[in-house]
Design a protein around this motif. Structure first.
Motif, PDB file in Angstrom:
ATOM      1  N   VAL A  63       0.849  -1.184   0.000  1.00  0.00           N
ATOM      2  CA  VAL A  63       0.000   0.000   0.000  1.00  0.00           C
ATOM      3  C   VAL A  63       0.886   1.236   0.000  1.00  0.00           C
ATOM      4  CG1 VAL A  63      -1.749   1.308   1.266  1.00  0.00           C
ATOM      5  CG2 VAL A  63      -1.803  -1.190   1.315  1.00  0.00           C
ATOM      6  N   PHE A  64       0.509   2.228  -0.822  1.00  0.00           N
ATOM      7  CA  PHE A  64       1.157   3.536  -0.818  1.00  0.00           C
ATOM      8  C   PHE A  64       0.115   4.578  -0.440  1.00  0.00           C
ATOM      9  CE2 PHE A  64       3.647   1.268  -4.120  1.00  0.00           C
ATOM     10  CZ  PHE A  64       4.897   1.367  -3.554  1.00  0.00           C
ATOM     11  N   LEU A  65       0.381   5.360   0.621  1.00  0.00           N
ATOM     12  CA  LEU A  65      -0.464   6.484   1.025  1.00  0.00           C
ATOM     13  C   LEU A  65       0.352   7.753   0.851  1.00  0.00           C
ATOM     14  CD1 LEU A  65      -1.071   4.357   3.961  1.00  0.00           C
ATOM     15  CD2 LEU A  65      -3.071   5.621   3.259  1.00  0.00           C
ATOM     16  N   ILE A  66      -0.175   8.711   0.113  1.00  0.00           N
ATOM     17  CA  ILE A  66       0.577   9.944  -0.142  1.00  0.00           C
ATOM     18  C   ILE A  66       0.492  10.861   1.080  1.00  0.00           C
ATOM     19  CG2 ILE A  66      -1.317  11.234  -1.255  1.00  0.00           C
ATOM     20  CD1 ILE A  66       2.199  11.203  -2.673  1.00  0.00           C
ATOM     21  N   LEU A  67       1.631  11.341   1.540  1.00  0.00           N
ATOM     22  CA  LEU A  67       1.682  12.283   2.657  1.00  0.00           C
ATOM     23  C   LEU A  67       2.053  13.679   2.186  1.00  0.00           C
ATOM     24  CD1 LEU A  67       3.463  10.150   5.401  1.00  0.00           C
ATOM     25  CD2 LEU A  67       1.006  10.505   5.056  1.00  0.00           C
ATOM     26  N   LYS A  68       2.873  13.732   1.132  1.00  0.00           N
ATOM     27  CA  LYS A  68       3.382  15.013   0.641  1.00  0.00           C
ATOM     28  C   LYS A  68       3.772  14.837  -0.818  1.00  0.00           C
ATOM     29  CE  LYS A  68       7.225  18.127   1.656  1.00  0.00           C
ATOM     30  NZ  LYS A  68       8.542  18.156   2.261  1.00  0.00           N
ATOM     31  N   GLY A  69       3.418  15.799  -1.666  1.00  0.00           N
ATOM     32  CA  GLY A  69       3.810  15.740  -3.063  1.00  0.00           C
ATOM     33  C   GLY A  69       2.818  15.006  -3.934  1.00  0.00           C
ATOM     34  N   LYS A  70       3.328  14.460  -5.055  1.00  0.00           N
ATOM     35  CA  LYS A  70       2.507  13.729  -6.023  1.00  0.00           C
ATOM     36  C   LYS A  70       3.298  12.545  -6.558  1.00  0.00           C
ATOM     37  CE  LYS A  70      -0.147  17.545  -7.981  1.00  0.00           C
ATOM     38  NZ  LYS A  70      -0.351  18.355  -9.184  1.00  0.00           N
ATOM     39  N   ALA A  71       2.576  11.456  -6.775  1.00  0.00           N
ATOM     40  CA  ALA A  71       3.180  10.263  -7.371  1.00  0.00           C
ATOM     41  C   ALA A  71       2.096   9.495  -8.107  1.00  0.00           C
ATOM     42  CB  ALA A  71       3.816   9.389  -6.297  1.00  0.00           C
ATOM     43  N   VAL A  72       2.515   8.711  -9.070  1.00  0.00           N
ATOM     44  CA  VAL A  72       1.573   7.855  -9.787  1.00  0.00           C
ATOM     45  C   VAL A  72       1.977   6.403  -9.546  1.00  0.00           C
ATOM     46  CG1 VAL A  72       2.827   7.993 -11.994  1.00  0.00           C
ATOM     47  CG2 VAL A  72       0.409   7.434 -11.985  1.00  0.00           C
ATOM     48  N   VAL A  73       0.981   5.580  -9.232  1.00  0.00           N
ATOM     49  CA  VAL A  73       1.186   4.144  -9.074  1.00  0.00           C
ATOM     50  C   VAL A  73       0.593   3.487 -10.316  1.00  0.00           C
ATOM     51  CG1 VAL A  73       0.642   2.093  -7.694  1.00  0.00           C
ATOM     52  CG2 VAL A  73       1.085   4.278  -6.551  1.00  0.00           C
ATOM     53  N   ILE A  74       1.386   2.631 -10.950  1.00  0.00           N
ATOM     54  CA  ILE A  74       0.988   1.987 -12.199  1.00  0.00           C
ATOM     55  C   ILE A  74       1.069   0.477 -12.022  1.00  0.00           C
ATOM     56  CG2 ILE A  74       1.524   1.710 -14.660  1.00  0.00           C
ATOM     57  CD1 ILE A  74       2.911   4.466 -14.545  1.00  0.00           C
ATOM     58  N   SER A  75       0.038  -0.225 -12.517  1.00  0.00           N
ATOM     59  CA  SER A  75       0.095  -1.688 -12.544  1.00  0.00           C
ATOM     60  C   SER A  75       0.159  -2.154 -13.995  1.00  0.00           C
ATOM     61  CB  SER A  75      -1.109  -2.303 -11.824  1.00  0.00           C
ATOM     62  OG  SER A  75      -2.316  -2.021 -12.506  1.00  0.00           O
ATOM     63  N   PHE A  76       0.705  -3.345 -14.184  1.00  0.00           N
ATOM     64  CA  PHE A  76       0.971  -3.888 -15.518  1.00  0.00           C
ATOM     65  C   PHE A  76       0.461  -5.317 -15.631  1.00  0.00           C
ATOM     66  CE2 PHE A  76       4.399  -1.103 -14.152  1.00  0.00           C
ATOM     67  CZ  PHE A  76       4.590  -0.246 -15.215  1.00  0.00           C
ATOM     68  N   ASN A  77       0.236  -5.747 -16.883  1.00  0.00           N
ATOM     69  CA  ASN A  77      -0.021  -7.161 -17.117  1.00  0.00           C
ATOM     70  C   ASN A  77       1.327  -7.879 -17.243  1.00  0.00           C
ATOM     71  OD1 ASN A  77       0.964  -6.826 -19.780  1.00  0.00           O
ATOM     72  ND2 ASN A  77      -1.090  -6.679 -20.651  1.00  0.00           N
ATOM     73  N   ASN A  78       1.300  -9.157 -17.519  1.00  0.00           N
ATOM     74  CA  ASN A  78       2.539  -9.947 -17.576  1.00  0.00           C
ATOM     75  C   ASN A  78       3.443  -9.595 -18.756  1.00  0.00           C
ATOM     76  OD1 ASN A  78       2.160 -11.398 -15.216  1.00  0.00           O
ATOM     77  ND2 ASN A  78       0.947 -12.968 -16.246  1.00  0.00           N
ATOM     78  N   TYR A  79       2.937  -8.809 -19.706  1.00  0.00           N
ATOM     79  CA  TYR A  79       3.732  -8.426 -20.877  1.00  0.00           C
ATOM     80  C   TYR A  79       4.297  -7.012 -20.761  1.00  0.00           C
ATOM     81  CZ  TYR A  79       1.185 -12.472 -22.500  1.00  0.00           C
ATOM     82  OH  TYR A  79       0.643 -13.726 -22.590  1.00  0.00           O
ATOM     83  N   GLY A  80       3.998  -6.337 -19.649  1.00  0.00           N
ATOM     84  CA  GLY A  80       4.508  -4.986 -19.449  1.00  0.00           C
ATOM     85  C   GLY A  80       3.577  -3.895 -19.941  1.00  0.00           C
ATOM     86  N   ASP A  81       2.371  -4.264 -20.356  1.00  0.00           N
ATOM     87  CA  ASP A  81       1.387  -3.266 -20.765  1.00  0.00           C
ATOM     88  C   ASP A  81       0.688  -2.713 -19.528  1.00  0.00           C
ATOM     89  OD1 ASP A  81       1.818  -3.860 -23.541  1.00  0.00           O
ATOM     90  OD2 ASP A  81       0.524  -5.625 -23.284  1.00  0.00           O
ATOM     91  N   ILE A  82       0.392  -1.421 -19.522  1.00  0.00           N
ATOM     92  CA  ILE A  82      -0.270  -0.792 -18.384  1.00  0.00           C
ATOM     93  C   ILE A  82      -1.698  -1.323 -18.256  1.00  0.00           C
ATOM     94  CG2 ILE A  82      -1.129   1.396 -17.450  1.00  0.00           C
ATOM     95  CD1 ILE A  82       1.309   2.752 -18.760  1.00  0.00           C
ATOM     96  N   ASP A  83      -2.014  -1.808 -17.069  1.00  0.00           N
ATOM     97  CA  ASP A  83      -3.360  -2.303 -16.746  1.00  0.00           C
ATOM     98  C   ASP A  83      -4.210  -1.215 -16.112  1.00  0.00           C
ATOM     99  OD1 ASP A  83      -3.577  -4.914 -17.560  1.00  0.00           O
ATOM    100  OD2 ASP A  83      -2.946  -5.767 -15.653  1.00  0.00           O
ATOM    101  N   ASP A  84      -3.584  -0.463 -15.190  1.00  0.00           N
ATOM    102  CA  ASP A  84      -4.323   0.517 -14.406  1.00  0.00           C
ATOM    103  C   ASP A  84      -3.317   1.489 -13.798  1.00  0.00           C
ATOM    104  OD1 ASP A  84      -6.529   1.748 -13.267  1.00  0.00           O
ATOM    105  OD2 ASP A  84      -6.957   0.139 -11.841  1.00  0.00           O
ATOM    106  N   TRP A  85      -3.821   2.628 -13.352  1.00  0.00           N
ATOM    107  CA  TRP A  85      -2.948   3.607 -12.691  1.00  0.00           C
ATOM    108  C   TRP A  85      -3.804   4.558 -11.872  1.00  0.00           C
ATOM    109  CZ3 TRP A  85      -3.318   8.852 -13.899  1.00  0.00           C
ATOM    110  CH2 TRP A  85      -4.066   9.170 -15.031  1.00  0.00           C
ATOM    111  N   ILE A  86      -3.141   5.211 -10.912  1.00  0.00           N
ATOM    112  CA  ILE A  86      -3.791   6.232 -10.093  1.00  0.00           C
ATOM    113  C   ILE A  86      -2.772   7.307  -9.758  1.00  0.00           C
ATOM    114  CG2 ILE A  86      -3.390   4.953  -7.954  1.00  0.00           C
ATOM    115  CD1 ILE A  86      -6.018   6.223  -6.870  1.00  0.00           C
TER     116      ILE A  86
END
Length: 157
Positions: A63-86
């Motif tokens: 789990v990542f909870l943002i405390l300060k700043g900005k970041a993007v969390v990205i998930s991928f399928n098994n081939y390296g294609d982006i599945d989802d992000w926030i």
């Protein structure tokens, strides 16, 4: 005794992260690697690179909870294609939980970004992460380009 997360602590970690080669600094709250819940602050600068990875064998959630700043969390399928992000921005999006066995990375978008990270334990450096074979390794000169390409794909570059 209370565990306190203060502005002073976040600023101190950020200043240290800026000086380190990896441009990030952890501050652990768990006392031992054997703790079944790993808890830490992770100060990360935009020029850090977290190689996409998953936690499998043993399976672990993260789990990542943002405390300060900005970041993007990205998930991928098994081939390296982006599945989802926030986009974690502390205003409308605050956290992301990554299930076991899911390829993922985090990319910092602002200087001074700090996340509170939780992960199932115990921590064993030998098998903590399974690194994605389709992504550059940490010291590869293509790391920055890879992060920029991911950001472009999701419309953040």
């Amino acid at each position: 005794m209370l565990v306190k997360i203060t502005k002073s602590l976040l600023n101190s970690l950020t200043e240290t992260a800026k000086t380190l080669p990896r441009k990030r600094k952890n501050y652990n709250f768990h006392r031992e690697n054997s703790d079944t819940l790993q808890r830490m602050l992770n100060a990360m600068e935009p020029d850090t690179y977290v190689q996409p990875h998953k936690h499998e064998n043993p399976d672990k959630r993260e789990v990542f909870l943002i405390l300060k700043g900005k970041a993007v969390v990205i998930s991928f399928n098994n081939y390296g294609d982006i599945d989802d992000w926030i986009l974690l921005n502390g205003q409308t999006n605050f956290a992301a939980e990554i299930p076991e066995k899911i390829w993922h990375t985090i990319i910092t978008l602002e200087r001074g970004t700090v996340v509170y990270e939780l992960k199932d334990g115990p921590y064993e450096p030998i098998d903590d992460k399974n690194f994605a074979p389709w992504a550059p390794s940490e010291n590869d000169p293509e790391c920055d380009n890879y992060n920029q390409e991911l950001l472009k794909q999701i419309g953040l570059a």
